[in-house]
Design a protein around this motif. Structure first.
Motif, PDB file in Angstrom:
ATOM      1  N   ALA A 360       0.855  -1.195   0.000  1.00  0.00           N
ATOM      2  CA  ALA A 360       0.000   0.000   0.000  1.00  0.00           C
ATOM      3  C   ALA A 360       0.885   1.236   0.000  1.00  0.00           C
ATOM      4  O   ALA A 360       1.995   1.210   0.526  1.00  0.00           O
ATOM      5  N   TYR A 361       0.414   2.322  -0.626  1.00  0.00           N
ATOM      6  CA  TYR A 361       1.156   3.584  -0.595  1.00  0.00           C
ATOM      7  C   TYR A 361       0.239   4.754  -0.912  1.00  0.00           C
ATOM      8  O   TYR A 361      -0.895   4.578  -1.390  1.00  0.00           O
ATOM      9  N   ASN A 362       0.719   5.945  -0.624  1.00  0.00           N
ATOM     10  CA  ASN A 362       0.069   7.189  -1.037  1.00  0.00           C
ATOM     11  C   ASN A 362       1.034   7.930  -1.957  1.00  0.00           C
ATOM     12  O   ASN A 362       2.224   8.027  -1.660  1.00  0.00           O
ATOM     13  N   LEU A 363       0.524   8.435  -3.068  1.00  0.00           N
ATOM     14  CA  LEU A 363       1.336   9.232  -3.980  1.00  0.00           C
ATOM     15  C   LEU A 363       0.622  10.560  -4.228  1.00  0.00           C
ATOM     16  O   LEU A 363      -0.452  10.597  -4.819  1.00  0.00           O
ATOM     17  N   GLY A 364       1.227  11.642  -3.733  1.00  0.00           N
ATOM     18  CA  GLY A 364       0.664  12.964  -3.977  1.00  0.00           C
ATOM     19  C   GLY A 364       1.088  13.461  -5.346  1.00  0.00           C
ATOM     20  O   GLY A 364       2.277  13.435  -5.664  1.00  0.00           O
ATOM     21  N   VAL A 365       0.129  13.856  -6.188  1.00  0.00           N
ATOM     22  CA  VAL A 365       0.446  14.394  -7.515  1.00  0.00           C
ATOM     23  C   VAL A 365       0.082  15.876  -7.494  1.00  0.00           C
ATOM     24  O   VAL A 365      -1.104  16.227  -7.492  1.00  0.00           O
ATOM     25  N   TYR A 366       1.097  16.728  -7.459  1.00  0.00           N
ATOM     26  CA  TYR A 366       0.855  18.169  -7.314  1.00  0.00           C
ATOM     27  C   TYR A 366       0.029  18.688  -8.501  1.00  0.00           C
ATOM     28  O   TYR A 366       0.285  18.351  -9.645  1.00  0.00           O
ATOM     29  N   GLY A 367      -0.981  19.498  -8.168  1.00  0.00           N
ATOM     30  CA  GLY A 367      -1.846  20.053  -9.203  1.00  0.00           C
ATOM     31  C   GLY A 367      -2.997  19.132  -9.563  1.00  0.00           C
ATOM     32  O   GLY A 367      -3.879  19.509 -10.329  1.00  0.00           O
ATOM     33  N   TYR A 371      -3.148   9.888  -4.799  1.00  0.00           N
ATOM     34  CA  TYR A 371      -3.675   8.570  -5.175  1.00  0.00           C
ATOM     35  C   TYR A 371      -3.199   7.570  -4.131  1.00  0.00           C
ATOM     36  O   TYR A 371      -2.034   7.583  -3.727  1.00  0.00           O
ATOM     37  N   ILE A 372      -4.122   6.688  -3.711  1.00  0.00           N
ATOM     38  CA  ILE A 372      -3.792   5.702  -2.668  1.00  0.00           C
ATOM     39  C   ILE A 372      -4.009   4.298  -3.205  1.00  0.00           C
ATOM     40  O   ILE A 372      -5.098   3.958  -3.667  1.00  0.00           O
ATOM     41  N   GLU A 389      -2.685   5.073   5.347  1.00  0.00           N
ATOM     42  CA  GLU A 389      -2.444   5.693   4.039  1.00  0.00           C
ATOM     43  C   GLU A 389      -3.298   6.948   3.838  1.00  0.00           C
ATOM     44  O   GLU A 389      -2.859   7.901   3.192  1.00  0.00           O
ATOM     45  N   CYS A 390      -4.507   6.961   4.396  1.00  0.00           N
ATOM     46  CA  CYS A 390      -5.345   8.161   4.288  1.00  0.00           C
ATOM     47  C   CYS A 390      -4.743   9.312   5.097  1.00  0.00           C
ATOM     48  O   CYS A 390      -4.949  10.479   4.751  1.00  0.00           O
ATOM     49  N   GLY A 391      -3.985   8.986   6.151  1.00  0.00           N
ATOM     50  CA  GLY A 391      -3.261  10.027   6.889  1.00  0.00           C
ATOM     51  C   GLY A 391      -2.250  10.706   5.984  1.00  0.00           C
ATOM     52  O   GLY A 391      -2.163  11.941   5.920  1.00  0.00           O
ATOM     53  N   HIS A 392      -1.480   9.898   5.228  1.00  0.00           N
ATOM     54  CA  HIS A 392      -0.541  10.457   4.248  1.00  0.00           C
ATOM     55  C   HIS A 392      -1.298  11.237   3.167  1.00  0.00           C
ATOM     56  O   HIS A 392      -0.869  12.303   2.734  1.00  0.00           O
ATOM     57  N   SER A 411       8.778  16.573   4.047  1.00  0.00           N
ATOM     58  CA  SER A 411       9.956  15.705   4.213  1.00  0.00           C
ATOM     59  C   SER A 411       9.586  14.383   4.892  1.00  0.00           C
ATOM     60  O   SER A 411       8.565  14.288   5.578  1.00  0.00           O
ATOM     61  N   ILE A 412      10.439  13.379   4.694  1.00  0.00           N
ATOM     62  CA  ILE A 412      10.261  12.061   5.325  1.00  0.00           C
ATOM     63  C   ILE A 412      10.175  12.214   6.841  1.00  0.00           C
ATOM     64  O   ILE A 412       9.451  11.483   7.514  1.00  0.00           O
ATOM     65  N   PHE A 413      10.913  13.185   7.383  1.00  0.00           N
ATOM     66  CA  PHE A 413      10.979  13.371   8.836  1.00  0.00           C
ATOM     67  C   PHE A 413       9.583  13.567   9.438  1.00  0.00           C
ATOM     68  O   PHE A 413       9.295  13.081  10.528  1.00  0.00           O
ATOM     69  N   VAL A 414       8.717  14.295   8.720  1.00  0.00           N
ATOM     70  CA  VAL A 414       7.375  14.567   9.263  1.00  0.00           C
ATOM     71  C   VAL A 414       6.299  13.656   8.664  1.00  0.00           C
ATOM     72  O   VAL A 414       5.175  13.617   9.160  1.00  0.00           O
ATOM     73  N   ALA A 415       6.635  12.909   7.598  1.00  0.00           N
ATOM     74  CA  ALA A 415       5.623  12.128   6.876  1.00  0.00           C
ATOM     75  C   ALA A 415       4.887  11.131   7.774  1.00  0.00           C
ATOM     76  O   ALA A 415       3.659  11.018   7.717  1.00  0.00           O
ATOM     77  N   GLU A 416       5.647  10.409   8.618  1.00  0.00           N
ATOM     78  CA  GLU A 416       5.018   9.359   9.421  1.00  0.00           C
ATOM     79  C   GLU A 416       4.144   9.900  10.550  1.00  0.00           C
ATOM     80  O   GLU A 416       3.376   9.158  11.146  1.00  0.00           O
ATOM     81  N   VAL A 417       4.266  11.197  10.829  1.00  0.00           N
ATOM     82  CA  VAL A 417       3.439  11.793  11.894  1.00  0.00           C
ATOM     83  C   VAL A 417       1.966  11.705  11.509  1.00  0.00           C
ATOM     84  O   VAL A 417       1.119  11.238  12.278  1.00  0.00           O
ATOM     85  N   ALA A 418       1.659  12.146  10.284  1.00  0.00           N
ATOM     86  CA  ALA A 418       0.258  12.207   9.849  1.00  0.00           C
ATOM     87  C   ALA A 418      -0.403  10.831   9.810  1.00  0.00           C
ATOM     88  O   ALA A 418      -1.578  10.684  10.149  1.00  0.00           O
ATOM     89  N   SER A 419       0.342   9.810   9.390  1.00  0.00           N
ATOM     90  CA  SER A 419      -0.229   8.461   9.303  1.00  0.00           C
ATOM     91  C   SER A 419      -0.378   7.833  10.682  1.00  0.00           C
ATOM     92  O   SER A 419      -1.368   7.146  10.960  1.00  0.00           O
TER      93      SER A 419
END
Length: 596
Positions: A360-367, A371-372, A389-392, A411-419
């Motif tokens: 599973a993953y989340n991919l943010g596409v700017y603009g 997509y999850i 994944e919905c957190g991401h 950044s990766i440093f803060v990414a896991e906070v939201a999930s």
């Protein structure tokens, strides 16, 4: 659980809508062609930036290219992941990758050029061109590296050595992914079959202890057989990192690793020291595990088996989505409405089908939007994966909506906070409403094991990296015996004396790919601790924390990670967030102890 033979059987509402990126391949081809033209145009700026105006036009064109490339690459990647067997999709992704190499080549001149300018000249350029205000912070951030950049000749030599310096990592990758053949295990029909990684992750959780032991021995067999080779790759990777840090005039390899996120050394050391100071509940959990499994001797292959069996909940996708939204209610209406949009507008690809990428993953596409990818199995793990994944996804959605392109990517440093905030809210919600004691025990066991893997194990890895790099910096030898001694001591220190250590335990270092990306794993632990801190405040109904947390999710990379987290009330330069997380772990272990 519904099983689908192919993608066409999956309901339309449970498949992502890639038409939001491109409605047809002709549009993809047009953007692909446009990027090639823009890449050639960027090359013309090599040696042609002499003032603020030319600098601005270069940066503006580069950002426009980056925007189009983000869409071109995302579309190709998502298309492949729907069904990895389709060669047509694979060819589009190959073309996008080749294009990426060409674009990098077109812009490779820029960083050496920028750092060749004096700070005074750069500031003059910015003052003379209004449009450069938008790029100012990014330009000055690049400038932060100036004292660690060598002369043009030295940089050229180091650049030419780049491929050679990456050999240890590549060699380990080939050993680990291509060459290693695991030992044999007994199949369901009693025949011997070769173990795979996928099988191992299931067998190590098997209720039958002999099955676990057999899988464990077979899994470690090739690592022990190649111990000297792998020790050489790891030793070389560490020494390369130490040498590069020294050449670039960083005080240490650790400080080089922390420089990008502007994290002081004390944060890393405080994480390790505070964790070890409060390690007792981890040892208590090990004792509970031994008692619950009824073992005379607890061994490493007993550490992954669930302690509560027979709890099989069937949770449909629609039910999982509804449960998630209920659990995340403390995040407010705006957050829940965004999630409902995800489902309604088909941002998620839900079902497992033949050929689809696993995991599973989340991919943010700017603009566009996030997509999850999921492989939903209608069970508790799938509910947690969806919520994670919905957190991401919401983080990506809010950052893209509230930040310009230049600072939208977090950044990766803060990414896991939201999930992880989402997972903590979910577990607390489920525990609060669950009356069945077996299910409650299962939930507590699930979360404690996740805490152990995401926090304690990563801190142990972080300490291993620190110790081995310090030895290299002191000129001490690094070999199998040294790695074994450090790893075995740390394993016992973190897991407690209840475990009888098999020969394999001390070779744990030999199978960790993260060690070839130094000083990275600690971010999992700090992110997890920060999330526990925030979620606890949210559950207390702290309106201030809620407002600050939503602002944090909207911030992208508009500030350094530690500064962004401080705005949520988490100051990782102090022991408090780590102490609070460990206090929560203590509560979980005590609650689990009472339940059993």
């Amino acid at each position: 659980m519904t099983t689908f033979k192919n993608r066409t059987e999956v309901p339309e509402q449970e498949k992502w809508n890639l038409a939001d990126i491109y409605s047809d391949l002709a549009q993809w081809e047009e953007d692909y062609r446009q990027i090639k033209i823009m890449g050639e145009s960027l090359k013309q700026y090599d040696g042609g930036i002499h003032d603020g105006s030319s600098l601005y036009h270069y940066l503006k064109l580069r950002e426009e290219l980056s925007f189009l490339f983000g869409k071109v690459f995302a579309y190709a990647m998502l298309k492949v992941d729907e069904d990895t067997r389709v060669t047509g999709s694979q060819s589009y992704l190959d073309r996008a990758r080749q294009l990426s190499v060409k674009v990098s080549s077109s812009t490779s001149f820029f960083m050496p050029f920028l750092l060749s300018l004096s700070e005074e000249t750069l500031k003059e350029y910015i003052a003379s061109e209004e449009g450069l205000k938008y790029f100012e912070e990014d330009l000055m951030e690049s400038f932060r590296y100036k004292s660690h950049v060598l002369s043009k000749e030295q940089e050229s030599i180091l650049s030419q050595l780049g491929e050679a310096l990456s050999v240890p990592s590549q060699a380990f990758g080939m050993i680990n992914n291509a060459d290693i053949k695991f030992g044999e295990v007994t199949g369901e029909d009693g025949e011997k079959i070769e173990l795979t990684r996928g099988m191992y992750s299931k067998l190590i959780e098997d209720e039958d202890r002999e099955t676990r032991q057999e899988a464990y021995k077979a899994y470690y067999q090739p690592y022990l057989g190649m111990k000297n080779t792998i020790a050489t790759t790891l030793s070389s990777a560490i020494k390369n990192n130490v040498t590069t840090a020294r050449l670039r005039q960083y005080p240490s390899a650790l400080e080089k690793g922390l420089f990008g996120d502007k994290v002081p050394r004390e944060v890393y050391e405080n994480l390790i020291q505070t964790t070890k100071k409060h390690i007792a509940p981890m040892h208590q959990y090990t004792r509970i595990r031994k008692k619950k499994l009824g073992l005379q001797e607890l061994r490493q292959y007993d550490l992954s088996v669930p302690l509560v069996s027979g709890v099989k909940q069937v949770i449909s996708y629609d039910e999982a989505f509804e449960t998630m939204c209920d659990a995340l209610a403390p995040l407010g209406n705006e957050y829940i409405e965004i999630l409902m949009t995800f489902k309604k507008e088909r941002y998620l690809d839900v079902r497992e089908t033949p050929g689809k990428r696993s995991g599973a993953y989340n991919l943010g596409v700017y603009g566009v939007h996030p997509y999850i990818l999921l492989n939903h199995q209608d069970d508790l793990d799938s509910l947690f994966t969806l919520t994670h994944e919905c957190g991401h996804g919401v983080h990506s959605w809010l950052s893209s909506k509230h930040q310009p392109q230049i600072t939208a990517h977090y950044s990766i440093f803060v990414a896991e906070v939201a999930s992880t905030v989402n997972e903590v809210l979910l577990i607390q919600y489920l525990l609060k409403k669950e009356n069945d004691s077996q299910v409650r025990k299962h939930l507590l066991n699930h979360f404690i094991d996740q805490f152990k893997g995401t926090f304690f194990t990563q801190v142990m890895f972080a300490e291993f990296e620190k110790k081995t790099h310090e030895l290299a910096e002191a000129g001490a030898p690094l070999n199998v015996e040294v790695f074994n001694k450090i790893y075995e001591e740390l394993f016992r220190e973190y897991n407690g004396d209840e475990i009888v250590l098999d020969e394999e335990v001390k070779y744990g270092w030999s199978r960790i790919p993260h060690f070839y990306r130094p000083f990275y794993v600690y971010k999992y632990a700090t992110g997890f601790a920060a999330a526990i801190h925030i979620a606890t405040k949210l559950l207390e109904g702290d309106e201030n924390t809620l407002s600050n947390y939503l602002d944090f999710l909207k911030s992208g990379s508009s500030d350094y990670p530690l500064e962004l987290l401080k705005k949520t009330g988490v100051d990782l330069t102090t022991p408090e967030p780590i102490e609070n997380a460990l206090k929560k772990f203590t509560e979980l272990v005590e609650a689990f102890s009472e339940e059993i």
